[in-house]
Write a protein that holds these residues in place. Structure first.
Motif, PDB file in Angstrom:
ATOM      1  N   LEU A 128       7.693  -0.674 -16.030  1.00  0.00           N
ATOM      2  CA  LEU A 128       8.103   0.726 -15.858  1.00  0.00           C
ATOM      3  C   LEU A 128       9.060   0.883 -14.689  1.00  0.00           C
ATOM      4  O   LEU A 128      10.014   1.664 -14.741  1.00  0.00           O
ATOM      5  CB  LEU A 128       6.883   1.616 -15.627  1.00  0.00           C
ATOM      6  CG  LEU A 128       5.993   1.923 -16.823  1.00  0.00           C
ATOM      7  CD1 LEU A 128       4.705   2.581 -16.358  1.00  0.00           C
ATOM      8  CD2 LEU A 128       6.725   2.810 -17.819  1.00  0.00           C
ATOM      9  N   VAL A 129       8.813   0.143 -13.606  1.00  0.00           N
ATOM     10  CA  VAL A 129       9.615   0.257 -12.382  1.00  0.00           C
ATOM     11  C   VAL A 129      10.977  -0.424 -12.542  1.00  0.00           C
ATOM     12  O   VAL A 129      11.975   0.051 -11.992  1.00  0.00           O
ATOM     13  CB  VAL A 129       8.844  -0.314 -11.176  1.00  0.00           C
ATOM     14  CG1 VAL A 129       9.735  -0.438  -9.949  1.00  0.00           C
ATOM     15  CG2 VAL A 129       7.628   0.558 -10.861  1.00  0.00           C
ATOM     16  N   ALA A 130      11.047  -1.521 -13.291  1.00  0.00           N
ATOM     17  CA  ALA A 130      12.260  -2.346 -13.366  1.00  0.00           C
ATOM     18  C   ALA A 130      13.543  -1.564 -13.677  1.00  0.00           C
ATOM     19  O   ALA A 130      14.529  -1.692 -12.934  1.00  0.00           O
ATOM     20  CB  ALA A 130      12.065  -3.493 -14.354  1.00  0.00           C
ATOM     21  N   PRO A 131      13.593  -0.743 -14.733  1.00  0.00           N
ATOM     22  CA  PRO A 131      14.860  -0.042 -14.996  1.00  0.00           C
ATOM     23  C   PRO A 131      15.200   0.978 -13.911  1.00  0.00           C
ATOM     24  O   PRO A 131      16.376   1.215 -13.626  1.00  0.00           O
ATOM     25  CB  PRO A 131      14.633   0.641 -16.344  1.00  0.00           C
ATOM     26  CG  PRO A 131      13.157   0.645 -16.555  1.00  0.00           C
ATOM     27  CD  PRO A 131      12.598  -0.480 -15.768  1.00  0.00           C
ATOM     28  N   GLY A 175       3.126   5.470 -18.085  1.00  0.00           N
ATOM     29  CA  GLY A 175       3.475   6.022 -16.788  1.00  0.00           C
ATOM     30  C   GLY A 175       2.542   5.500 -15.719  1.00  0.00           C
ATOM     31  O   GLY A 175       1.455   4.987 -16.007  1.00  0.00           O
ATOM     32  N   CYS A 176       3.011   5.632 -14.479  1.00  0.00           N
ATOM     33  CA  CYS A 176       2.186   5.218 -13.346  1.00  0.00           C
ATOM     34  C   CYS A 176       2.572   6.031 -12.117  1.00  0.00           C
ATOM     35  O   CYS A 176       3.645   6.621 -12.050  1.00  0.00           O
ATOM     36  CB  CYS A 176       2.360   3.725 -13.054  1.00  0.00           C
ATOM     37  SG  CYS A 176       4.016   3.254 -12.521  1.00  0.00           S
ATOM     38  N   GLY A 177       1.686   6.044 -11.162  1.00  0.00           N
ATOM     39  CA  GLY A 177       1.936   6.680  -9.885  1.00  0.00           C
ATOM     40  C   GLY A 177       0.826   6.284  -8.931  1.00  0.00           C
ATOM     41  O   GLY A 177      -0.280   5.950  -9.367  1.00  0.00           O
ATOM     42  N   ALA A 178       1.131   6.296  -7.640  1.00  0.00           N
ATOM     43  CA  ALA A 178       0.145   5.871  -6.648  1.00  0.00           C
ATOM     44  C   ALA A 178       0.073   6.885  -5.511  1.00  0.00           C
ATOM     45  O   ALA A 178       1.045   7.585  -5.211  1.00  0.00           O
ATOM     46  CB  ALA A 178       0.521   4.495  -6.090  1.00  0.00           C
ATOM     47  N   LEU A 179      -1.095   6.945  -4.893  1.00  0.00           N
ATOM     48  CA  LEU A 179      -1.306   7.756  -3.696  1.00  0.00           C
ATOM     49  C   LEU A 179      -1.693   6.806  -2.572  1.00  0.00           C
ATOM     50  O   LEU A 179      -2.732   6.149  -2.643  1.00  0.00           O
ATOM     51  CB  LEU A 179      -2.417   8.787  -3.915  1.00  0.00           C
ATOM     52  CG  LEU A 179      -2.672   9.690  -2.707  1.00  0.00           C
ATOM     53  CD1 LEU A 179      -1.542  10.718  -2.570  1.00  0.00           C
ATOM     54  CD2 LEU A 179      -4.015  10.380  -2.815  1.00  0.00           C
ATOM     55  N   HIS A 180      -0.844   6.738  -1.550  1.00  0.00           N
ATOM     56  CA  HIS A 180      -1.076   5.845  -0.415  1.00  0.00           C
ATOM     57  C   HIS A 180      -1.417   6.691   0.812  1.00  0.00           C
ATOM     58  O   HIS A 180      -0.587   7.481   1.261  1.00  0.00           O
ATOM     59  CB  HIS A 180       0.176   5.008  -0.144  1.00  0.00           C
ATOM     60  CG  HIS A 180       0.044   4.090   1.022  1.00  0.00           C
ATOM     61  ND1 HIS A 180      -0.675   2.921   0.950  1.00  0.00           N
ATOM     62  CD2 HIS A 180       0.517   4.177   2.284  1.00  0.00           C
ATOM     63  CE1 HIS A 180      -0.622   2.315   2.125  1.00  0.00           C
ATOM     64  NE2 HIS A 180       0.088   3.063   2.949  1.00  0.00           N
ATOM     65  N   VAL A 181      -2.627   6.532   1.325  1.00  0.00           N
ATOM     66  CA  VAL A 181      -3.032   7.268   2.526  1.00  0.00           C
ATOM     67  C   VAL A 181      -2.374   6.619   3.736  1.00  0.00           C
ATOM     68  O   VAL A 181      -2.465   5.401   3.925  1.00  0.00           O
ATOM     69  CB  VAL A 181      -4.573   7.291   2.687  1.00  0.00           C
ATOM     70  CG1 VAL A 181      -4.968   7.952   4.000  1.00  0.00           C
ATOM     71  CG2 VAL A 181      -5.206   8.010   1.503  1.00  0.00           C
ATOM     72  N   ARG A 189       3.696   7.563  -4.436  1.00  0.00           N
ATOM     73  CA  ARG A 189       4.597   6.418  -4.566  1.00  0.00           C
ATOM     74  C   ARG A 189       4.696   5.961  -6.015  1.00  0.00           C
ATOM     75  O   ARG A 189       3.789   6.169  -6.813  1.00  0.00           O
ATOM     76  CB  ARG A 189       4.039   5.215  -3.797  1.00  0.00           C
ATOM     77  CG  ARG A 189       4.017   5.349  -2.337  1.00  0.00           C
ATOM     78  CD  ARG A 189       3.521   4.055  -1.731  1.00  0.00           C
ATOM     79  NE  ARG A 189       3.712   4.098  -0.295  1.00  0.00           N
ATOM     80  CZ  ARG A 189       3.370   3.127   0.517  1.00  0.00           C
ATOM     81  NH1 ARG A 189       2.807   2.037   0.051  1.00  0.00           N
ATOM     82  NH2 ARG A 189       3.587   3.238   1.802  1.00  0.00           N
ATOM     83  N   THR A 190       5.782   5.276  -6.288  1.00  0.00           N
ATOM     84  CA  THR A 190       5.959   4.540  -7.539  1.00  0.00           C
ATOM     85  C   THR A 190       5.621   5.403  -8.757  1.00  0.00           C
ATOM     86  O   THR A 190       4.930   4.973  -9.675  1.00  0.00           O
ATOM     87  CB  THR A 190       5.126   3.231  -7.533  1.00  0.00           C
ATOM     88  OG1 THR A 190       5.203   2.623  -6.240  1.00  0.00           O
ATOM     89  CG2 THR A 190       5.645   2.246  -8.560  1.00  0.00           C
ATOM     90  N   LEU A 191       6.136   6.614  -8.766  1.00  0.00           N
ATOM     91  CA  LEU A 191       5.935   7.517  -9.895  1.00  0.00           C
ATOM     92  C   LEU A 191       6.987   7.187 -10.949  1.00  0.00           C
ATOM     93  O   LEU A 191       8.191   7.277 -10.681  1.00  0.00           O
ATOM     94  CB  LEU A 191       6.051   8.972  -9.451  1.00  0.00           C
ATOM     95  CG  LEU A 191       5.751  10.019 -10.510  1.00  0.00           C
ATOM     96  CD1 LEU A 191       4.276   9.971 -10.908  1.00  0.00           C
ATOM     97  CD2 LEU A 191       6.105  11.396  -9.999  1.00  0.00           C
ATOM     98  N   ALA A 192       6.532   6.754 -12.109  1.00  0.00           N
ATOM     99  CA  ALA A 192       7.458   6.353 -13.160  1.00  0.00           C
ATOM    100  C   ALA A 192       6.861   6.670 -14.524  1.00  0.00           C
ATOM    101  O   ALA A 192       5.651   6.589 -14.711  1.00  0.00           O
ATOM    102  CB  ALA A 192       7.738   4.850 -13.064  1.00  0.00           C
ATOM    103  N   ALA A 193       7.738   7.021 -15.459  1.00  0.00           N
ATOM    104  CA  ALA A 193       7.320   7.254 -16.846  1.00  0.00           C
ATOM    105  C   ALA A 193       8.256   6.492 -17.761  1.00  0.00           C
ATOM    106  O   ALA A 193       9.451   6.358 -17.473  1.00  0.00           O
ATOM    107  CB  ALA A 193       7.355   8.744 -17.176  1.00  0.00           C
ATOM    108  N   ASP A 194       7.721   5.989 -18.845  1.00  0.00           N
ATOM    109  CA  ASP A 194       8.517   5.318 -19.857  1.00  0.00           C
ATOM    110  C   ASP A 194       9.578   6.296 -20.357  1.00  0.00           C
ATOM    111  O   ASP A 194       9.312   7.486 -20.532  1.00  0.00           O
ATOM    112  CB  ASP A 194       7.592   4.883 -21.005  1.00  0.00           C
ATOM    113  CG  ASP A 194       8.334   4.172 -22.095  1.00  0.00           C
ATOM    114  OD1 ASP A 194       8.780   4.850 -23.046  1.00  0.00           O
ATOM    115  OD2 ASP A 194       8.484   2.930 -21.998  1.00  0.00           O
TER     116      ASP A 194
END
Length: 169
Positions: free
Chosen positions: A21-24, A58-64, A73-78
């Motif tokens: 998901l992140v690559a493009p 899709g993906c996404g992260a929450l970094h404290v 962070r790293t919020l991405a959708a196909d």
């Protein structure tokens, strides 16, 4: 959960899909690619959007970062799923998690300013959101996202030129 996809915690088997998901987006300099080990190390921070067939869409992260501060962070959708609520569902899930953790402010670095504005984020004018004592503590972090938040010179060559935004919960 929506009628067409669900949100769940990431699992180790999702790392390849997250990288895909992140690559493009990394190629277009919208997101920064990370080493595979970095995804595994932060896997507990990730939420996954999953299609009915089990595919990761899709993906996404929450970094404290601090007692009252976290980063989306790293919020991405196909690409085929963009505009269908995947990003919205992920952000809302991450914000709910931030509230549950006791975080008062959530930060992001993004090119998608309008998207994050629709979720209550505002463009950061300066670093007054972090008091000097917290700033000095955050300087000890080895995390690149923290360095970008602090606008440190050492990350300037890696900065994508995105906008720093914050939301007060």
């Amino acid at each position: 959960m929506t009628s067409t996809f669900s949100i769940r915690p990431a699992r180790t088997g999702d790392v390849a899909a997250i990288k895909k998901l992140v690559a493009p987006l990394a190629e277009r300099r919208i997101l920064m690619a990370k080493e595979t080990v970095a995804y595994y190390e932060s896997l507990q921070e990730f939420k996954i959007a999953e299609a009915p067939d089990g595919g990761v869409i899709g993906c996404g992260a929450l970094h404290v970062m601090w007692e009252d501060l976290a980063e989306v962070r790293t919020l991405a959708a196909d690409g085929e799923w963009r505009g269908k609520g995947v990003g919205h569902a992920l952000v809302e899930t991450l914000l709910e998690e931030a509230r549950a953790l006791g975080v008062a402010r959530v930060f992001c670095l993004t090119f998608e300013v309008d998207f994050f504005k629709r979720h209550g984020f505002e463009v950061m004018a300066d670093q007054t959101a972090v008091d000097p004592q917290v700033y000095s503590e955050l300087l000890r972090s080895h995390d690149e996202g923290v360095a970008e938040f602090l606008d440190l010179a050492r990350v300037k060559p890696n900065t994508l030129g995105n906008t720093r935004m914050i939301k007060f919960l």
